[in-house]
Design a protein around this motif. Structure first.
Motif, short mmCIF file in Angstrom:
data_model
loop_
_atom_site.label_atom_id
_atom_site.label_comp_id
_atom_site.label_asym_id
_atom_site.label_seq_id
_atom_site.Cartn_x
_atom_site.Cartn_y
_atom_site.Cartn_z
N ARG A 113 0.76 -1.28 -0.12
CA ARG A 113 0.06 0.05 -0.13
C ARG A 113 0.79 1.15 0.14
O ARG A 113 1.90 1.21 0.67
N GLY A 114 0.45 2.11 -0.84
CA GLY A 114 1.02 3.60 -0.69
C GLY A 114 2.53 3.58 -1.52
O GLY A 114 3.21 4.47 -0.91
N LYS A 115 2.79 2.67 -2.20
CA LYS A 115 4.20 2.44 -2.88
C LYS A 115 4.05 2.37 -4.20
O LYS A 115 3.00 2.03 -4.78
N VAL A 116 5.12 2.68 -5.11
CA VAL A 116 5.10 2.60 -6.43
C VAL A 116 6.00 1.26 -6.76
O VAL A 116 7.25 1.21 -6.15
N THR A 117 5.36 0.17 -7.09
CA THR A 117 5.97 -1.15 -7.66
C THR A 117 6.08 -0.93 -9.08
O THR A 117 5.32 -0.98 -9.65
N LEU A 170 0.98 11.70 -7.99
CA LEU A 170 0.07 10.55 -7.48
C LEU A 170 0.92 9.92 -6.44
O LEU A 170 0.07 9.52 -5.34
N LYS A 171 2.08 9.62 -6.55
CA LYS A 171 2.64 8.81 -5.59
C LYS A 171 2.91 9.56 -4.25
O LYS A 171 2.48 8.98 -3.10
N GLU A 172 3.02 10.90 -4.37
CA GLU A 172 3.07 11.70 -3.15
C GLU A 172 1.89 11.98 -2.58
O GLU A 172 1.84 12.07 -1.23
N ALA A 173 0.68 11.64 -3.18
CA ALA A 173 -0.75 11.58 -2.57
C ALA A 173 -0.98 10.40 -1.88
O ALA A 173 -2.05 10.08 -1.12
N GLY A 174 0.06 9.34 -1.86
CA GLY A 174 -0.12 8.16 -1.12
C GLY A 174 -0.73 7.21 -1.84
O GLY A 174 -1.28 6.23 -1.31
N ALA A 175 -0.76 7.01 -3.37
CA ALA A 175 -1.39 5.95 -4.18
C ALA A 175 -0.69 4.89 -4.07
O ALA A 175 0.64 4.89 -4.02
N SER A 176 -1.27 3.73 -4.23
CA SER A 176 -0.73 2.53 -4.62
C SER A 176 -0.51 2.20 -6.02
O SER A 176 -1.55 2.23 -6.56
N ILE A 177 0.69 2.01 -6.42
CA ILE A 177 0.74 2.01 -8.03
C ILE A 177 1.51 0.73 -8.33
O ILE A 177 2.61 0.41 -7.90
N ALA A 179 15.29 5.03 -16.56
CA ALA A 179 15.26 6.30 -15.87
C ALA A 179 14.26 6.70 -15.10
O ALA A 179 14.12 7.15 -13.98
N VAL A 180 12.87 6.55 -15.76
CA VAL A 180 11.72 7.02 -15.18
C VAL A 180 11.33 6.01 -14.16
O VAL A 180 10.95 6.39 -13.11
N ALA A 181 11.55 4.61 -14.19
CA ALA A 181 11.45 3.69 -13.24
C ALA A 181 12.17 3.94 -12.17
O ALA A 181 11.73 3.61 -11.01
N ARG A 182 13.30 4.10 -12.19
CA ARG A 182 14.36 4.37 -11.10
C ARG A 182 13.83 5.69 -10.26
O ARG A 182 13.73 5.88 -9.01
N ALA A 183 13.33 6.62 -11.23
CA ALA A 183 12.81 7.95 -10.45
C ALA A 183 11.62 7.72 -9.66
O ALA A 183 11.56 8.62 -8.62
N LEU A 184 10.80 7.01 -10.12
CA LEU A 184 9.51 6.67 -9.51
C LEU A 184 9.26 5.55 -8.59
O LEU A 184 8.50 5.63 -7.49
N GLY A 185 9.85 4.59 -8.89
CA GLY A 185 9.95 3.40 -7.99
C GLY A 185 10.25 3.42 -6.59
O GLY A 185 11.34 3.62 -6.42
N ASP A 186 9.44 2.62 -5.65
CA ASP A 186 9.99 2.17 -4.35
C ASP A 186 10.49 0.91 -4.47
O ASP A 186 11.61 0.55 -3.89
N LEU A 187 9.84 -0.02 -5.05
CA LEU A 187 10.02 -1.32 -5.24
C LEU A 187 10.04 -2.00 -6.76
O LEU A 187 9.54 -1.05 -7.65
N VAL A 188 10.48 -3.02 -6.85
CA VAL A 188 10.52 -3.41 -8.29
C VAL A 188 10.70 -4.90 -8.23
O VAL A 188 10.87 -5.85 -7.48
#
Lengths: 343, 241
Positions: free
Chosen positions: B30-34, B181-188, B196-205
């Motif tokens: 929850r609340g993370k970008v995967t 969207l991520k900063e608003a706490g969304a689960s993605i 480059a985009v993946a590294r900038a946005l992702g918390d998990l992979v």
């Protein structure tokens, strides 16, 4: 922090030809009327034929509009659509015969009430039969076009035979309600009252259908579903329910068209739906599969052309609509107003 | 750590005679970008489409917020709170931009504050609000596709290659919006080819290969290990910005 992008959106004005291009199919109807005016020597004959063509077109539109949406929404080719036309005609005419007193009275109000009752009965029965037809015959063959053609044709034959069982094998001759018989004289032209009624009903139905499709949420869902059903479902809408609703509505409209067509021809047979299916298919194809507006324009073109050619060169009338279809498909292979599908 | 919002256990999917997903195990917190990464054709899009019910899993289990959604129909899955942005964008070209958004708002109305937020993120949508969506450029269509998913708050967003084939300026716009969207706490759960985009946005992979998740962990761990990237995806961070 501003989220504005680095690039700025711009709007370029289109050229005149580009702006007129989407309207080209709409302009075909007045062009056809104008060509008829130039080709037919007497203005009174032209006026009579034009009203007759528009009336015929409106009735074909009523019968065909449901079929184009059914194809657009679920890719279902329903060769059994003509069965609803026949059922509608027989149910409607039975009601008119039952209400013989009202239909035969020299009162426009009573005649229209009898016609209204016949139309409602036809729509209710064909809507119900359409629901059963979809559930029993169409649903098991989603996505299989060849099977759809075979089983819906089979359904058509079964329903035609049921009509023979219920109403008998003979054709039924009918008289239009008393005040809708005969015609009016306008600018030296004889115009049948019934044809004027058919034009009015067709126009009102087209405008109502357009309103529903353009101005209501259910209309939005139907239009979006015709284009990309999968995405509509991914947004949370149950497309199958919408499809069943459209199938029922389309069947009911075909039933209404059947009553009107029967009264127009003044004779009904169990096979009348099958016979009119050729015109319905032509209209649906040249209009653009899934397009109600295209279907409307196509129906008017077919009606007008058939009447003009039947007057000018009766022997060519039989193939005139096929010629029209070939010409339009050579110009726009996907039909006049194609619905772009993203599947 | 709280329960993941989405869990896939041994999910297998066939498309025609092809065995595409061969037992996918994946958790989306929850609340993370995967980020879901991997070479072309390894099953990333099929994974998202299987979650949405477009393709049925023939084996395994998909749990969303504790409920088993494996056999649910697509509309029910969407209505349970999942916003989906497909790879082909799924724009209704015959409808206006506004109508596309109205349709996406399942509640039937668009929250003005939410709409203004979207206009700020994607200004072309304000400009072409009343125009047919079919006439938008590719980048603008992608903006509309993402905006449609964002028009209402969803419990989970599934986004498939939002920057594919876009000009760098538009990629930047997309990345900003997704960061918001991520900063608003969304689960993605986000499929992305642009590392480059993946590294900038992702918390998990999670990295896929041959229809399976072959590695999962923190994005920082993958981003900091060029050898691991090379081994998992044939990628080299040298090329990333």
């Amino acid at each position: 922090m501003s989220l504005a992008p680095d690039h700025a959106p711009t709007m370029a004005r289109k050229g005149l030809a580009e702006r007129l291009e989407p309207w080209a199919p709409v302009l075909l109807v007045p062009v056809m009327v104008l060509l008829g005016y130039l080709a037919i020597p007497a203005t009174s004959s032209w006026l009579t034929l034009t009203v007759s063509g528009l009336a015929m077109g409106m009735m074909i539109f009523i019968m065909a509009s449901g079929m184009t949406l059914v194809f657009g929404l679920m890719d279902v080719i329903n060769f059994g659509h003509g069965a609803f036309v026949s059922i509608g005609a027989f149910v409607g005419v039975s009601v008119l015969i039952w209400l013989g007193g009202m239909a035969g009275a020299p009162s426009l109000v009573l005649n229209l009430l009898a016609m209204g009752a016949a139309a409602i009965a036809a729509m209710v029965v064909t809507g119900g039969v359409g629901w059963a037809f979809e559930k029993v015959i169409v649903k098991p063959v989603y996505g299989a076009h060849l099977k759809q053609i075979l089983v819906t044709m089979g359904g058509l034959i079964v329903i035609e035979q049921l009509i023979v069982v219920i109403w008998g094998p003979e054709e039924i001759f009918i008289r239009r309600p008393e005040t809708l018989q005969g015609g009016l004289t306008f600018a030296g032209a004889a115009i049948e009252k019934y044809r004027l009624l058919a034009v009015g009903v067709g126009l009102v139905l087209f405008l109502a259908m357009r309103f529903v499709l353009r101005r209501t949420k259910i209309g939005l869902i139907v239009r979006a579903g015709v284009e990309n059903g999968e995405m509509v479902e991914a947004l949370g809408y149950r497309l199958r329910l919408v499809f069943v609703g459209v199938f029922i509505a389309g069947s009911a409209l075909a039933g209404l068209g059947g009553v009107m067509w029967g009264l127009y021809q003044e004779i009904i047979t169990a096979h009348m739906g099958q016979e009119v299916m050729i015109l319905i298919f032509i209209v649906v194809i040249i209009g653009g599969l899934g397009s109600v507006e295209g279907c409307f324009i196509g129906a008017l073109l077919v009606g007008l052309l058939q009447n003009y050619i039947a007057f000018l060169e009766p022997k060519v009338a039989l193939i005139s609509n096929i010629g029209l279809m070939v010409a339009i498909l050579m110009w726009r292979p996907m039909g006049m107003i194609p619905v772009v599908k993203a599947k | 750590m709280s329960d993941p919002i989405l869990r896939l256990e041994g999910v297998q999917t066939d498309i025609a005679q092809y065995h595409i997903l061969q037992g996918v195990d994946l958790e989306v917190p929850r609340g993370k970008v995967t980020m879901l990464l991997g070479r072309n054709g390894v099953g990333k899009t099929t994974t998202l489409r299987t979650i949405m019910g477009h393709w049925r899993a023939k084996a395994g289990r998909i749990t969303f917020d504790g409920a088993d959604i494996t056999a649910r129909p697509t509309p029910a899955i969407a209505r349970s709170g999942i916003g989906f942005v497909p790879e082909n964008m799924g724009i209704f070209g015959d409808l206006t931009v506004e109508e596309n958004m109205v349709l996406a708002a399942v509640s039937g109305r668009i929250d003005p504050a939410r709409r203004d937020w979207i206009f700020e993120a994607f200004p072309p949508l304000r400009t072409f609000w009343k125009g047919p969506a079919g006439t938008l450029s590719g980048g603008q269509k992608q903006m509309l596709s993402i905006a449609r998913a964002m028009i209402e708050e969803r419990r989970l967003y599934l986004i498939d290659e939002p920057t594919k084939g876009l000009a760098p300026a538009i990629v930047t716009t997309m990345a900003r919006a997704l960061r918001e969207l991520k900063e608003a706490g969304a689960s993605i759960l986000l499929v992305e080819q642009n590392f480059a985009v993946a590294r900038a946005l992702g918390d998990l992979v999670a990295v896929m290969d041959d229809g399976r998740v072959i590695w999962s962990g923190e994005m920082a761990e993958l981003a900091g290990d060029a050898g691991l990237q090379e081994r998992l995806m044939g990628l080299s961070m040298e090329g990333g910005h």
